[in-house]
Design a protein around this motif. Structure first.
Motif, PDB file in Angstrom:
ATOM      1  N   ILE A 323     -11.321 -24.133  -5.904  1.00 10.65           N
ATOM      2  CA  ILE A 323     -11.023 -25.486  -6.054  1.00 10.65           C
ATOM      3  C   ILE A 323     -12.157 -26.384  -6.161  1.00 10.65           C
ATOM      4  CG2 ILE A 323      -9.734 -27.394  -4.939  1.00 10.65           C
ATOM      5  CD1 ILE A 323      -7.860 -25.169  -3.593  1.00 10.65           C
ATOM      6  N   THR A 324     -13.100 -26.058  -5.502  1.00  7.21           N
ATOM      7  CA  THR A 324     -14.390 -27.010  -5.485  1.00  7.21           C
ATOM      8  C   THR A 324     -15.050 -26.745  -6.734  1.00  7.21           C
ATOM      9  OG1 THR A 324     -15.559 -25.386  -3.964  1.00  7.21           O
ATOM     10  CG2 THR A 324     -14.677 -27.490  -2.855  1.00  7.21           C
ATOM     11  N   ALA A 325     -15.217 -25.254  -7.019  1.00 10.51           N
ATOM     12  CA  ALA A 325     -15.801 -25.047  -8.223  1.00 10.51           C
ATOM     13  C   ALA A 325     -15.004 -25.758  -9.805  1.00 10.51           C
ATOM     14  CB  ALA A 325     -15.800 -23.494  -8.552  1.00 10.51           C
ATOM     15  N   ALA A 326     -13.939 -25.705  -9.604  1.00  5.07           N
ATOM     16  CA  ALA A 326     -13.011 -26.480 -10.717  1.00  5.07           C
ATOM     17  C   ALA A 326     -13.241 -27.991 -10.460  1.00  5.07           C
ATOM     18  CB  ALA A 326     -11.590 -26.239 -10.445  1.00  5.07           C
ATOM     19  N   GLU A 327     -13.742 -28.605  -9.486  1.00  2.00           N
ATOM     20  CA  GLU A 327     -13.864 -30.018  -9.628  1.00  2.00           C
ATOM     21  C   GLU A 327     -15.558 -30.014 -10.184  1.00  2.00           C
ATOM     22  OE1 GLU A 327     -11.223 -31.783  -8.992  1.00  2.00           O
ATOM     23  OE2 GLU A 327     -11.739 -32.863  -7.202  1.00  2.00           O
ATOM     24  N   VAL A 328     -16.229 -29.217  -9.707  1.00  2.79           N
ATOM     25  CA  VAL A 328     -17.802 -29.232 -10.322  1.00  2.79           C
ATOM     26  C   VAL A 328     -17.489 -29.294 -11.701  1.00  2.79           C
ATOM     27  CG1 VAL A 328     -19.900 -28.000 -10.567  1.00  2.79           C
ATOM     28  CG2 VAL A 328     -18.750 -28.497  -8.111  1.00  2.79           C
ATOM     29  N   GLY A 329     -16.813 -28.348 -12.289  1.00  3.41           N
ATOM     30  CA  GLY A 329     -16.267 -28.173 -13.835  1.00  3.41           C
ATOM     31  C   GLY A 329     -16.073 -29.498 -14.423  1.00  3.41           C
ATOM     32  N   ARG A 330     -15.010 -29.994 -13.808  1.00  5.21           N
ATOM     33  CA  ARG A 330     -14.620 -31.331 -14.358  1.00  5.21           C
ATOM     34  C   ARG A 330     -15.507 -32.362 -14.229  1.00  5.21           C
ATOM     35  NH1 ARG A 330     -10.416 -29.879 -10.657  1.00  5.21           N
ATOM     36  NH2 ARG A 330      -8.840 -28.933 -11.640  1.00  5.21           N
ATOM     37  N   PHE A 331     -16.250 -32.605 -13.311  1.00  3.19           N
ATOM     38  CA  PHE A 331     -17.684 -33.344 -13.027  1.00  3.19           C
ATOM     39  C   PHE A 331     -18.477 -33.107 -14.304  1.00  3.19           C
ATOM     40  CE2 PHE A 331     -22.065 -34.263 -11.796  1.00  3.19           C
ATOM     41  CZ  PHE A 331     -21.896 -35.583 -11.441  1.00  3.19           C
ATOM     42  N   THR A 332     -19.007 -32.007 -14.622  1.00  5.06           N
ATOM     43  CA  THR A 332     -19.834 -31.710 -15.571  1.00  5.06           C
ATOM     44  C   THR A 332     -19.436 -31.861 -17.065  1.00  5.06           C
ATOM     45  OG1 THR A 332     -19.058 -29.404 -15.679  1.00  5.06           O
ATOM     46  CG2 THR A 332     -21.202 -29.940 -14.060  1.00  5.06           C
ATOM     47  N   ARG A 333     -18.105 -31.716 -17.158  1.00  7.48           N
ATOM     48  CA  ARG A 333     -17.543 -32.182 -18.718  1.00  7.48           C
ATOM     49  C   ARG A 333     -17.143 -33.566 -18.618  1.00  7.48           C
ATOM     50  NH1 ARG A 333     -14.762 -27.361 -16.806  1.00  7.48           N
ATOM     51  NH2 ARG A 333     -12.919 -28.580 -16.116  1.00  7.48           N
ATOM     52  N   GLY A 334     -17.215 -34.097 -17.431  1.00  7.63           N
ATOM     53  CA  GLY A 334     -16.866 -35.782 -17.697  1.00  7.63           C
ATOM     54  C   GLY A 334     -15.390 -36.132 -17.556  1.00  7.63           C
ATOM     55  N   GLU A 335     -14.894 -35.112 -16.659  1.00  8.08           N
ATOM     56  CA  GLU A 335     -13.541 -35.490 -16.549  1.00  8.08           C
ATOM     57  C   GLU A 335     -13.398 -36.001 -15.216  1.00  8.08           C
ATOM     58  OE1 GLU A 335     -12.225 -31.297 -19.219  1.00  8.08           O
ATOM     59  OE2 GLU A 335     -11.672 -31.675 -16.982  1.00  8.08           O
ATOM     60  N   PRO A 336     -12.006 -36.843 -14.923  1.00  9.50           N
ATOM     61  CA  PRO A 336     -11.884 -37.251 -13.614  1.00  9.50           C
ATOM     62  C   PRO A 336     -11.505 -35.888 -12.562  1.00  9.50           C
ATOM     63  CG  PRO A 336     -10.475 -38.279 -15.222  1.00  9.50           C
ATOM     64  CD  PRO A 336     -11.216 -37.246 -15.906  1.00  9.50           C
TER      65      PRO A 336
END
Length: 351
Positions: A323-336
């Motif tokens: 779950i937290t890795a998915a949040e990091v992925g969103r962050f790096t892609r510029g997604e909310p």
């Protein structure tokens, strides 16, 4: 980008690293640099650190590990005002637990650091554990096991006055009806129990569609032969089940708390157990952890205790990292972020 995997001996750094590898580019000039820190929990108990609760490790070691880091994934690291002030490049803290209690959210917001968390990471594990505590308390499983380990055959537990009770046909009250409470309810219904729920944030129509009955808390306590706590601990819910509400329980009721120790006023419990006013008590969480040597419930009858283990499954650790890795992925892609704890900080603007 430099990422710190501040793991521990449950959500281990290698689990975080593996989960991040599925979310982030693995080669080329844009590949992030991953650094690791292993905190001592659970081999050393968590506790307050620098003004935050339930943290592991020290501010000093975390500050050192955060040098040049823009993203941190952690479960227990103490993110305090001091840590944020010393970590000017930090932009995201992804906390791999159901609530970021180890983070000073006000300080994070002041320093422009987005914080996310991992709701539901331990819901299946915690729900299963709560059911296990109910069964252990209602059917004297722990007491009979302990006696047999001492060489005592408790045949007397088949006597009517000592006999256990069943979930089939019982009325069970759930205080809190979030992700964990909904799973518990589903299992209880399969056992044949009637399920009441008290949660001011639950849509009564949806609860009724699930097959449970939404009621006010005091009504739930009066009607339930088994009560299980599943609320989040806030200033509003601290000592939610106090002496007045404990007195509403039917004589001989079973009380289970695997959520947070602060939900329950422990003061009246020893006398209630000794008089039989409370039939059994099953606890996985406490007002003080670890419990002290002179803990008043230590010699009370019909008490089942476990050391805050409800979420302790390997699947929980993997879900937390995922779950937290998915949040990091969103962050790096510029997604909310999917689970922002301070949405006023826009992580999508901080690649």
């Amino acid at each position: 980008m430099r990422i710190l995997a501040a793991g521990d001996h449950f959500v281990r750094p290698e689990l975080i690293r593996t989960a991040l590898s599925r979310e982030l580019p693995g080669s080329g000039g844009d590949a992030p640099e991953l650094v690791e820190l292993t905190l001592p929990w659970p081999y050393e108990p968590f506790g307050p650190v620098g003004g935050v609760r339930e943290a592991s490790g020290t501010e000093e070691e975390l500050i050192g590990a955060l040098a040049g880091v823009s993203v941190c994934v952690t479960q227990m690291a103490p993110f305090t005002e001091r840590v944020f002030a010393a970590s000017s490049g930090l932009r995201l803290v992804a906390v791999s637990r159901g609530g970021p209690v180890n983070v000073d959210l006000a300080a994070a917001t002041r320093h422009g650091v987005a914080v996310s968390f991992a709701p539901g990471r331990n819901a299946p594990a915690a729900a299963e554990f709560a059911i296990g505590l109910m069964l252990a308390a209602m059917r004297r499983i722990s007491a009979s096991d302990a006696a047999l380990q001492r060489g005592v055959w408790r045949g007397d537990l088949y006597a009517y006055d000592e006999g256990g009770t069943e979930l089939d046909g019982a009325t069970v009250g759930l205080v809190g009806y979030g992700a964990i409470g909904r799973i518990v309810a589903r299992v209880l219904l399969a056992f044949g129990a009637r399920v009441l729920v008290a949660d001011p944030y639950t849509d009564p129509a949806k609860a009724a569609a699930d097959g449970v009955e939404p009621v006010e808390l005091d009504i739930l306590l009066r009607r339930s032969s088994v009560v299980s706590l599943h609320a989040r601990l806030t200033e509003e819910t601290r000592h939610l089940i106090d002496a007045r509400r404990l007195a509403l329980l039917p004589a001989g009721a079973v009380l289970v708390n695997s959520a947070r120790g602060g939900l329950l006023d422990h003061g009246p419990l020893p006398d209630m157990l000794r008089t039989g006013r409370l039939g059994a008590l099953a606890l996985d969480v406490y007002d003080v952890e670890p419990v002290p040597d002179d803990w008043p419930l230590r010699d009370a009858p019909h008490v089942i205790t476990t050391p805050h283990l409800a979420g302790a499954t390997r699947q929980t650790a993997h879900r937390a990292a995922t779950i937290t890795a998915a949040e990091v992925g969103r962050f790096t892609r510029g997604e909310p972020l999917a689970h922002p704890a301070n949405p006023e900080v826009f992580a999508a603007d901080r690649p």
